[in-house]
Motif scaffolding. Structure first.
Motif, PDB file in Angstrom:
ATOM      1  N   GLY A   1       5.570  23.024   0.900  1.00  0.00           N
ATOM      2  CA  GLY A   1       6.740  23.751   0.414  1.00  0.00           C
ATOM      3  C   GLY A   1       6.579  24.375  -0.956  1.00  0.00           C
ATOM      4  O   GLY A   1       7.537  24.851  -1.561  1.00  0.00           O
ATOM      5  N   ILE A   2       5.359  24.371  -1.475  1.00  0.00           N
ATOM      6  CA  ILE A   2       5.125  24.915  -2.815  1.00  0.00           C
ATOM      7  C   ILE A   2       4.763  26.399  -2.732  1.00  0.00           C
ATOM      8  O   ILE A   2       3.986  26.818  -1.875  1.00  0.00           O
ATOM      9  CB  ILE A   2       4.033  24.083  -3.526  1.00  0.00           C
ATOM     10  N   ARG A   3       5.380  27.188  -3.628  1.00  0.00           N
ATOM     11  CA  ARG A   3       5.155  28.638  -3.622  1.00  0.00           C
ATOM     12  C   ARG A   3       3.688  28.991  -3.860  1.00  0.00           C
ATOM     13  O   ARG A   3       3.050  28.443  -4.747  1.00  0.00           O
ATOM     14  CB  ARG A   3       5.994  29.315  -4.706  1.00  0.00           C
ATOM     15  N   ASP A   4       3.212  29.950  -3.053  1.00  0.00           N
ATOM     16  CA  ASP A   4       1.842  30.451  -3.206  1.00  0.00           C
ATOM     17  C   ASP A   4       1.927  31.971  -3.312  1.00  0.00           C
ATOM     18  O   ASP A   4       2.036  32.659  -2.300  1.00  0.00           O
ATOM     19  CB  ASP A   4       1.007  30.030  -1.990  1.00  0.00           C
ATOM     20  N   TYR A   5       1.905  32.470  -4.558  1.00  0.00           N
ATOM     21  CA  TYR A   5       2.065  33.910  -4.791  1.00  0.00           C
ATOM     22  C   TYR A   5       0.841  34.687  -4.329  1.00  0.00           C
ATOM     23  O   TYR A   5      -0.280  34.391  -4.744  1.00  0.00           O
ATOM     24  CB  TYR A   5       2.325  34.182  -6.275  1.00  0.00           C
ATOM     25  N   SER A   6       1.076  35.695  -3.478  1.00  0.00           N
ATOM     26  CA  SER A   6      -0.004  36.568  -3.034  1.00  0.00           C
ATOM     27  C   SER A   6      -0.206  37.671  -4.082  1.00  0.00           C
ATOM     28  O   SER A   6       0.561  37.787  -5.042  1.00  0.00           O
ATOM     29  CB  SER A   6       0.379  37.212  -1.706  1.00  0.00           C
ATOM     30  N   GLU A   7      -1.206  38.481  -3.858  1.00  0.00           N
ATOM     31  CA  GLU A   7      -1.481  39.582  -4.784  1.00  0.00           C
ATOM     32  C   GLU A   7      -0.307  40.572  -4.794  1.00  0.00           C
ATOM     33  O   GLU A   7       0.078  41.082  -5.846  1.00  0.00           O
ATOM     34  CB  GLU A   7      -2.791  40.274  -4.343  1.00  0.00           C
ATOM     35  N   ILE A   8       0.263  40.796  -3.608  1.00  0.00           N
ATOM     36  CA  ILE A   8       1.433  41.688  -3.534  1.00  0.00           C
ATOM     37  C   ILE A   8       2.604  41.097  -4.308  1.00  0.00           C
ATOM     38  O   ILE A   8       3.295  41.799  -5.046  1.00  0.00           O
ATOM     39  CB  ILE A   8       1.821  41.918  -2.045  1.00  0.00           C
ATOM     40  N   ASP A   9       2.808  39.776  -4.163  1.00  0.00           N
ATOM     41  CA  ASP A   9       3.878  39.118  -4.914  1.00  0.00           C
ATOM     42  C   ASP A   9       3.705  39.343  -6.419  1.00  0.00           C
ATOM     43  O   ASP A   9       4.669  39.660  -7.114  1.00  0.00           O
ATOM     44  CB  ASP A   9       3.874  37.606  -4.619  1.00  0.00           C
ATOM     45  N   THR A  10       2.471  39.186  -6.882  1.00  0.00           N
ATOM     46  CA  THR A  10       2.266  39.323  -8.323  1.00  0.00           C
ATOM     47  C   THR A  10       2.458  40.767  -8.777  1.00  0.00           C
ATOM     48  O   THR A  10       2.937  41.001  -9.887  1.00  0.00           O
ATOM     49  CB  THR A  10       0.877  38.822  -8.750  1.00  0.00           C
ATOM     50  N   ARG A  11       2.114  41.706  -7.910  1.00  0.00           N
ATOM     51  CA  ARG A  11       2.371  43.109  -8.276  1.00  0.00           C
ATOM     52  C   ARG A  11       3.868  43.348  -8.446  1.00  0.00           C
ATOM     53  O   ARG A  11       4.300  44.064  -9.357  1.00  0.00           O
ATOM     54  CB  ARG A  11       1.795  44.059  -7.209  1.00  0.00           C
ATOM     55  N   ARG A  12       4.652  42.711  -7.559  1.00  0.00           N
ATOM     56  CA  ARG A  12       6.114  42.843  -7.667  1.00  0.00           C
ATOM     57  C   ARG A  12       6.620  42.196  -8.944  1.00  0.00           C
ATOM     58  O   ARG A  12       7.497  42.739  -9.626  1.00  0.00           O
ATOM     59  CB  ARG A  12       6.783  42.187  -6.456  1.00  0.00           C
ATOM     60  N   VAL A  13       6.079  41.034  -9.259  1.00  0.00           N
ATOM     61  CA  VAL A  13       6.470  40.345 -10.491  1.00  0.00           C
ATOM     62  C   VAL A  13       6.201  41.251 -11.688  1.00  0.00           C
ATOM     63  O   VAL A  13       7.049  41.425 -12.563  1.00  0.00           O
ATOM     64  CB  VAL A  13       5.703  39.005 -10.646  1.00  0.00           C
ATOM     65  N   LYS A  14       5.036  41.847 -11.675  1.00  0.00           N
ATOM     66  CA  LYS A  14       4.643  42.727 -12.778  1.00  0.00           C
ATOM     67  C   LYS A  14       5.607  43.912 -12.904  1.00  0.00           C
ATOM     68  O   LYS A  14       6.040  44.263 -14.011  1.00  0.00           O
ATOM     69  CB  LYS A  14       3.219  43.235 -12.492  1.00  0.00           C
TER      70      LYS A  14
END
Lengths: 128, 128
Positions: free
Chosen positions: A35-48
DNA sequence: CCTTGACTTGGAGTTAACTCCAAGTGATAC
DNA sequence: GTATCACTTGGAGTTAACTCCAAGTCAAGG
């Protein structure tokens, strides 16, 4: 990538990252078996992207709307473009306002510099 | 000048003007016989200054500190200059950040324009 | 096995900066 | 002279955007 690493890399607290996900500003991040979040590369681009927009002062509700449209695919391109154009104009106006204030500050600082210099000169003349 | 006129002239609500006075961001305004505020020309200059600084995002607590120093006269000139210099740097940094975001927005808008154009062209080709 | 430490959740609390409200006063309009 | 209207006060409420907390889970180290 775990939340702590994303948090450190983009200088956003884990609480804020979870908060953004809760309110729909960031789409749900995938979880591993426990159940722990695993940020993908796309996720991090969105964060950025979100970090960049928020730092410039774009309001959260507008960004949520934009991200919703992104999720809906190509048919929302026109609507997304309009949001960005609106926000672009608002941002340009704020920058112009701040630029004017910056110049006023520079002017006031200069006035203070001169006041200090005059005071120092006066002291020297008394001492002389 | 009454509060309503100041409010209209500088586009700040009467509530906000009274609030600023309460927290010490604006020095006490003189009252007429019936206790009603009568803004002098100096008062309005201060309102204008505060409005300008607030619009650029300078925090209220810093501005209160600055206004307190102004009240204390010439011996605080150096301290005031330092506050303005600090805030000037912070403001310049924020402008730079926002400018970068503006450019990113322009880039994204252009990408969307191209996407729309490509879509339109595709439709024309189907129709032709 | 037990501790440690990073993670999870839902919900409550905080901060900055207003914004609104109720109750009251004084001057002007009819 | 009374209705209206802008003003007054102290204090409560609101908004945006986090920020913190308690209670619980899970994996790894000793």
């Amino acid at each position: 990538m775990r939340i702590a690493e994303v948090s450190e890399r983009y200088d956003i607290s884990s609480d804020t990252l979870r908060y953004y996900e809760r309110i729909g500003l960031l789409p749900s991040v995938n979880r591993n078996g426990s159940g722990i979040r695993d940020y993908s590369e796309i996720d991090t681009r969105r964060v950025k992207f979100v970090k960049c927009m928020r730092s410039a002062g774009l309001p959260i509700d507008v960004l949520i709307k934009y991200m919703e449209l992104v999720q809906q695919g190509d048919k929302t391109i026109e609507a997304r473009k309009e949001i960005l154009k609106d926000q672009r104009e608002l941002l340009a106006a704020r920058i112009a306002e701040m630029q004017a204030t910056l110049e006023l500050l520079d002017h006031k600082i200069e006035v203070y510099e001169n006041a200090v210099l005059r005071a120092e000169k006066a002291i020297l003349e008394i001492e002389a």
